[in-house]
Motif scaffolding. Structure first.
Motif, PDB file in Angstrom:
ATOM      1  N   GLY A   1     -58.549  -2.933 -10.776  1.00 35.19           N
ATOM      2  CA  GLY A   1     -58.771  -4.163 -11.523  1.00 35.19           C
ATOM      3  C   GLY A   1     -57.572  -5.075 -11.650  1.00 35.19           C
ATOM      4  O   GLY A   1     -57.634  -6.091 -12.354  1.00 35.19           O
ATOM      5  N   THR A   2     -56.475  -4.754 -10.977  1.00 36.51           N
ATOM      6  CA  THR A   2     -55.283  -5.614 -11.025  1.00 36.51           C
ATOM      7  C   THR A   2     -54.877  -6.028  -9.612  1.00 36.51           C
ATOM      8  O   THR A   2     -55.201  -5.351  -8.637  1.00 36.51           O
ATOM      9  CB  THR A   2     -54.089  -4.896 -11.698  1.00 36.51           C
ATOM     10  OG1 THR A   2     -53.736  -3.747 -10.912  1.00 36.51           O
ATOM     11  CG2 THR A   2     -54.451  -4.444 -13.104  1.00 36.51           C
ATOM     12  N   SER A   3     -54.146  -7.130  -9.511  1.00 39.60           N
ATOM     13  CA  SER A   3     -53.651  -7.601  -8.214  1.00 39.60           C
ATOM     14  C   SER A   3     -52.332  -6.899  -7.905  1.00 39.60           C
ATOM     15  O   SER A   3     -51.353  -7.077  -8.627  1.00 39.60           O
ATOM     16  CB  SER A   3     -53.419  -9.122  -8.242  1.00 39.60           C
ATOM     17  OG  SER A   3     -54.528  -9.799  -8.778  1.00 39.60           O
ATOM     18  N   VAL A   4     -52.311  -6.111  -6.831  1.00 38.64           N
ATOM     19  CA  VAL A   4     -51.062  -5.467  -6.429  1.00 38.64           C
ATOM     20  C   VAL A   4     -50.399  -6.244  -5.295  1.00 38.64           C
ATOM     21  O   VAL A   4     -49.239  -5.993  -4.960  1.00 38.64           O
ATOM     22  CB  VAL A   4     -51.289  -4.002  -6.012  1.00 38.64           C
ATOM     23  CG1 VAL A   4     -51.723  -3.178  -7.214  1.00 38.64           C
ATOM     24  CG2 VAL A   4     -52.312  -3.883  -4.891  1.00 38.64           C
ATOM     25  N   LEU A   5     -51.141  -7.176  -4.703  1.00 38.13           N
ATOM     26  CA  LEU A   5     -50.577  -8.108  -3.718  1.00 38.13           C
ATOM     27  C   LEU A   5     -51.388  -9.392  -3.791  1.00 38.13           C
ATOM     28  O   LEU A   5     -52.617  -9.359  -3.756  1.00 38.13           O
ATOM     29  CB  LEU A   5     -50.659  -7.530  -2.301  1.00 38.13           C
ATOM     30  CG  LEU A   5     -50.194  -8.462  -1.159  1.00 38.13           C
ATOM     31  CD1 LEU A   5     -48.694  -8.717  -1.264  1.00 38.13           C
ATOM     32  CD2 LEU A   5     -50.553  -7.891   0.208  1.00 38.13           C
ATOM     33  N   GLU A   6     -50.695 -10.524  -3.901  1.00 36.29           N
ATOM     34  CA  GLU A   6     -51.373 -11.816  -3.966  1.00 36.29           C
ATOM     35  C   GLU A   6     -50.953 -12.674  -2.781  1.00 36.29           C
ATOM     36  O   GLU A   6     -49.770 -12.945  -2.580  1.00 36.29           O
ATOM     37  CB  GLU A   6     -51.027 -12.540  -5.269  1.00 36.29           C
ATOM     38  CG  GLU A   6     -51.526 -11.831  -6.525  1.00 36.29           C
ATOM     39  CD  GLU A   6     -51.099 -12.535  -7.795  1.00 36.29           C
ATOM     40  OE1 GLU A   6     -50.607 -13.686  -7.699  1.00 36.29           O
ATOM     41  OE2 GLU A   6     -51.251 -11.940  -8.882  1.00 36.29           O
ATOM     42  N   SER A   7     -51.933 -13.057  -1.970  1.00 36.98           N
ATOM     43  CA  SER A   7     -51.722 -13.979  -0.844  1.00 36.98           C
ATOM     44  C   SER A   7     -50.620 -13.526   0.093  1.00 36.98           C
ATOM     45  O   SER A   7     -49.753 -14.300   0.485  1.00 36.98           O
ATOM     46  CB  SER A   7     -51.434 -15.389  -1.381  1.00 36.98           C
ATOM     47  OG  SER A   7     -52.531 -15.864  -2.121  1.00 36.98           O
ATOM     48  N   GLY A   8     -50.662 -12.251   0.463  1.00 40.63           N
ATOM     49  CA  GLY A   8     -49.705 -11.747   1.438  1.00 40.63           C
ATOM     50  C   GLY A   8     -50.052 -12.224   2.842  1.00 40.63           C
ATOM     51  O   GLY A   8     -51.227 -12.375   3.200  1.00 40.63           O
ATOM     52  N   ASP A   9     -49.026 -12.473   3.654  1.00 41.75           N
ATOM     53  CA  ASP A   9     -49.212 -12.907   5.040  1.00 41.75           C
ATOM     54  C   ASP A   9     -49.545 -11.689   5.893  1.00 41.75           C
ATOM     55  O   ASP A   9     -48.733 -10.766   6.009  1.00 41.75           O
ATOM     56  CB  ASP A   9     -47.932 -13.581   5.533  1.00 41.75           C
ATOM     57  CG  ASP A   9     -48.087 -14.199   6.920  1.00 41.75           C
ATOM     58  OD1 ASP A   9     -49.032 -13.813   7.647  1.00 41.75           O
ATOM     59  OD2 ASP A   9     -47.273 -15.055   7.279  1.00 41.75           O
ATOM     60  N   LEU A  10     -50.731 -11.683   6.493  1.00 45.67           N
ATOM     61  CA  LEU A  10     -51.164 -10.506   7.258  1.00 45.67           C
ATOM     62  C   LEU A  10     -50.322 -10.267   8.504  1.00 45.67           C
ATOM     63  O   LEU A  10     -50.257  -9.136   8.997  1.00 45.67           O
ATOM     64  CB  LEU A  10     -52.636 -10.648   7.638  1.00 45.67           C
ATOM     65  CG  LEU A  10     -53.637 -10.102   6.610  1.00 45.67           C
ATOM     66  CD1 LEU A  10     -55.048 -10.532   6.949  1.00 45.67           C
ATOM     67  CD2 LEU A  10     -53.554  -8.582   6.515  1.00 45.67           C
TER      68      LEU A  10
END
Length: 505
Positions: free
Chosen positions: A215-224
């Protein structure tokens, strides 16, 4: 440019904090992946974005302005389209009516049937889908219904498109068509959110990724482009995920088949189907959408009429009347691809879902089922399959898709089936749970179960099956012995699917 942003979103259910400060940004002209294990909060976040749930904290921003959606209709009107993991087609409507439901064409105050057919054909053509717009959706397979859902979302021409497991029930060929459409939407400046447990697809079509865990963001908008598959899986599960290694397993090819089809035809259109499944063997059934795989399985269970040929169980010709007959008299279980409508009772506790197949075995005098015996049985399979529940009294409808699938499988294992038909076992299942399912299916075969495996996931088929039987147009068009060499196997299977006439490998 950011088209849409969910900022620090919270969502609470009784006893559960499903979303805890989750942030998600979708950029124009970009495909963004949303990843996480089952129960991580992905579908909950999509339901918040589309107005099915109201957030308990945080904000939703569209073009920089805060928005509040009270219903899916409001979010759709604002330009947000969605394909949910669960089917949302109206059973009493046609394919065309479902596709154009948001804005049915009218003429002189009446629904314009000709316009519906023309517009629906346009969006079906985008997916190279050969369906009659006048066909009732109740006649569609699960995979066809999934593609109609996608055509429906495309017809709205949304600026923001949310795809929740869009390829879960379709084959690689259909997925490629969808990816082509996604590429066109991206080039047109749309923002696309792509939710999938198939990481090869994520790396193929997505630019950035947000990963949720508990339920939490552990990565936000990472570059694949800067992430490896192992790094993404590590973010999802909290540790590096080890590649699945299955122990050796042999099949006695001289053993008499437990299940055998000889020249079987059905009312659905199957003809001359020959098939054998021996004890301890996993036979894969592969084909494109509409090939008739699931329909064949249902005919074996008495859910469709067998019009020709013979079905034999343990060498004896049988005529199975229904699923109950298949289980009680022939020890055949069926894990359906449609878990929401056929696999589990969503409005019943987990305990009842698992124990329902063995009540006859547990029942005492006057029909009494001892609560202690039922609880012990349920606890055994909850532990064996790693089903994540608050308690056995929790309703199945509140579980994640992966845990619902585990419950669906548990009831057949509890019934001590000897022949198990498994249809799309890992649709919507995260990578760690998928490996657990694969290990379980492999172990079941190692202990003597005869397994007929239907899956549109070709890597899954090649991982598990001993033989792959290929179907096309409701007929068997060939068979490939599986040496688990992915490149060779995939080439042979796909060649069979597209070959003219009938070929054996």
């Amino acid at each position: 440019m950011t088209l849409f942003r969910a900022d620090q979103v919270d969502k609470l259910f009784p006893g559960v904090r499903a979303l805890d400060g989750v942030t998600l940004s979708l950029e124009a002209g970009s495909v963004h992946a949303l990843l996480g294990e089952n129960g991580a909060g992905k579908s909950t976040l999509i339901k918040v974005i589309t107005g099915l749930y109201r957030p308990d904290g945080g904000r939703l921003l569209l073009d920089g302005d805060e928005v509040r959606f009270g219903s899916p209709h409001e979010s759709a009107s604002a330009g947000i389209g969605v394909v949910h993991q669960e089917r949302n087609l109206i059973p009493g409507f046609t394919v065309g009516e479902n596709i154009l439901l948001q804005a049915l064409p009218t003429a002189r105050g009446l629904v314009d049937r000709a316009a519906i057919r023309a517009e629906a054909k346009r969006w079906l053509a985008e997916l190279d889908l050969d369906l009659d717009p006048d066909q009732p959706v109740t006649e569609l397979s699960v995979a066809q219904a999934q593609l109609v859902e996608i055509a429906k979302a495309l017809s709205v021409q949304s600026r923001v498109l949310l795809l929740d497991e869009p390829t879960a029930s379709i084959t690689p060929n259909e997925a490629d068509r969808l990816f082509h459409v996604v590429g066109k939407l991206k080039d047109a400046g749309c923002a696309v959110l792509f939710v999938s447990h198939k990481l090869e697809e994520v790396f193929q079509i997505c630019d950035t990724v947000t990963v949720l865990r508990d339920g939490t963001s552990v990565l936000e908008s990472g570059d694949l482009t800067e992430l490896t598959r192992d790094e993404v899986v590590d973010l999802m599960v909290g540790r590096v995920h080890e590649a699945l290694t299955l122990p050796p397993r042999t099949v006695d090819t001289e053993a008499a088949p437990l299940l055998e089809l000889c020249g079987v035809g059905t009312a659905t259109g199957h003809a001359d189907v020959d098939l054998q499944v021996r004890p301890g063997e996993i036979v894969g059934l592969y084909g494109l959408v509409g090939a008739g795989r699931s329909e064949l399985a249902k005919a074996l269970l008495g859910l469709d009429r067998i019009t020709a040929g013979e079905v034999r169980v343990r060498g004896q010709a049988v005529r199975i009347r229904n699923v109950r007959d298949a289980l009680r008299n022939h020890r055949i279980g069926y894990v359906t691809e449609n878990r929401k409508e056929e696999g589990v009772f969503l409005d019943q506790p987990v305990s009842r879902n698992i124990a329902v197949t063995v009540w006859d075995r547990l029942r005492k005098a006057l029909g009494y089922v001892p609560a202690k015996a039922e609880a012990a049985l349920v606890a055994e399979y909850v532990e064996q399959l790693g089903i994540r529940i608050a308690s056995p009294a929790q309703y199945a409808g509140t579980l994640s898709g992966g845990n619902q699938q585990k419950v669906s499988l548990a009831k057949w294992l509890a019934a001590k089936t000897e022949i198990l038909i498994i249809d799309e076992p890992t649709v919507g299942i995260d990578v760690r749970t998928k490996d657990a399912f694969h290990t379980l299916i492999w172990d079941l075969a190692a202990h003597g179960l005869a397994i007929l495996l239907i899956t549109s996931d070709l890597p899954e088929m090649i991982t598990l099956a001993d033989r792959v039987v290929v179907m096309r147009d409701h007929r068997v068009c060939g068979e490939v012995p599986n040496d688990h060499d992915y490149d060779r196997m995939s080439q042979q299977v796909i060649r069979l699917i597209h070959a003219e006439g009938t070929t054996a490998a």
